[in-house]
Enzyme design. Structure first.
Site, PDB file in Angstrom:
ATOM      1  N   CYS A 103      -0.761  -6.841  -3.588  1.00  0.00           N
ATOM      2  CA  CYS A 103      -0.847  -8.242  -4.001  1.00  0.00           C
ATOM      3  C   CYS A 103       0.530  -8.912  -4.103  1.00  0.00           C
ATOM      4  CB  CYS A 103      -1.631  -8.345  -5.306  1.00  0.00           C
ATOM      5  SG  CYS A 103      -2.350  -9.988  -5.580  1.00  0.00           S
TER       6      CYS A 103
ATOM      7  N   GLU B  34      -7.394  -4.642  -4.249  1.00  0.00           N
ATOM      8  CA  GLU B  34      -6.756  -4.240  -5.506  1.00  0.00           C
ATOM      9  C   GLU B  34      -7.821  -4.134  -6.602  1.00  0.00           C
ATOM     10  OE1 GLU B  34      -2.958  -5.912  -8.125  1.00  0.00           O
ATOM     11  OE2 GLU B  34      -4.184  -7.337  -6.993  1.00  0.00           O
TER      12      GLU B  34
ATOM     13  N   LYS C 227       2.397  -0.176  -7.763  1.00  0.00           N
ATOM     14  CA  LYS C 227       2.823  -1.559  -7.545  1.00  0.00           C
ATOM     15  C   LYS C 227       4.178  -1.815  -8.192  1.00  0.00           C
ATOM     16  CE  LYS C 227       0.987  -6.276  -8.085  1.00  0.00           C
ATOM     17  NZ  LYS C 227      -0.177  -7.045  -8.609  1.00  0.00           N
TER      18      LYS C 227
END
Length: 269
Positions: free
Chosen positions: A155, A50, A122
């Protein structure tokens, strides 16, 4: 072209803070190493963490223009040069100044002068800064590469099993997560990644950074986990950077699903 095996290299890169040009130059050396003997065979897919080109910054000035991202251009050039997929997340901004934590997936498509570009924003933004500075993605996506269906995550997405739910009606083969996951929560990441593989009867890969940023420390702990929850990655280095390398196999996964049809009981997304 489809393949029953997918060779994957997870690069545990430690970026210099808000220095994309410096980081991409360093990664040129790492990726050259991957294709010149640092790992057992040339990878089909190179996975980067990321915000690999800038670090996990909340600085609005660090977000790259959506249509002219220098980091994406570097990913595209690298994918074409080595004939492999390259993926990782980048801070980007649209023309309305909305910012996204965007995973780019780029790979040669058919011939080496044609590029396949996919992206995922995300969905689950981390509290304490990211929620205030980025816009959450609303769309779950599945990419296809060499006959493998890949569900991307970034994540914190790892903590939300409903987002990665696999189903018999539209199954994916690989859960891909790129991260800046701090060392203090390593134990949670290990458990969650194995859970995602077991509950979804799929392969999972988790690529996490190393080093430190202005707030946190990171120790990598990247992993390749098979559909039974077993670790399948081996550790190497390329240009001094830790790499987890593994070969994912689809036929054993499909046989397992046939003999243990857990996906038949999963609700459709």
């Amino acid at each position: 072209m489809t393949t029953d095996k997918l060779k994957v290299a997870l690069v545990e890169f430690s970026p210099e803070w808000e220095k994309p040009e410096t980081n991409m130059k360093a990664l040129d050396g790492v990726i050259a190493g991957l294709f010149s003997g640092s790992v057992p065979d040339r990878p089909d897919m190179v996975v980067l963490p990321e915000f690999f080109s800038a670090g996990f910054t909340m600085n609005p000035e660090a977000a790259e223009p959506e249509e002219t991202s220098a980091t994406y251009a570097w990913m595209e050039k690298t994918a074409l040069k080595y004939g492999c997929a390259v993926t990782g997340s980048v801070p980007v901004a649209d023309c309305g100044s909305r910012r996204y934590n965007r995973l780019f997936f780029t790979a040669p498509a058919g011939s080496y002068d044609i590029i396949c570009k996919e992206h995922y924003d995300k969905s689950h933004l981390f509290f304490g800064g990211e929620q205030e500075n980025y816009v959450p993605g609303k769309e779950r996506k599945v990419f296809e590469y060499k006959g493998w269906k890949i569900l991307p995550g970034i994540c914190f997405d790892l903590r939300f099993p409903e987002w990665s739910r696999n189903t018999a009606s539209g199954p994916y083969d690989l859960y891909l997560n790129v991260a800046n996951w701090p060392v203090a929560r390593n134990a949670a990441a290990e458990i969650l990644l194995k859970a995602r593989s077991i509950e979804n009867a799929c392969w999972s890969v988790f690529c996490n950074r190393t080093g430190s940023d202005p707030l946190l420390d990171y120790s990598g702990n990247s992993a390749i986990i098979d559909f039974r929850g077993r670790s399948r990655g081996e550790r190497y280095t390329a240009a001094g950077v830790p790499v987890v390398y593994g070969v994912l196999e689809k036929p054993p996964m499909l046989r397992f699903r046939k003999g243990f049809p857990v996906l038949d009981l999963a609700p459709d997304m």
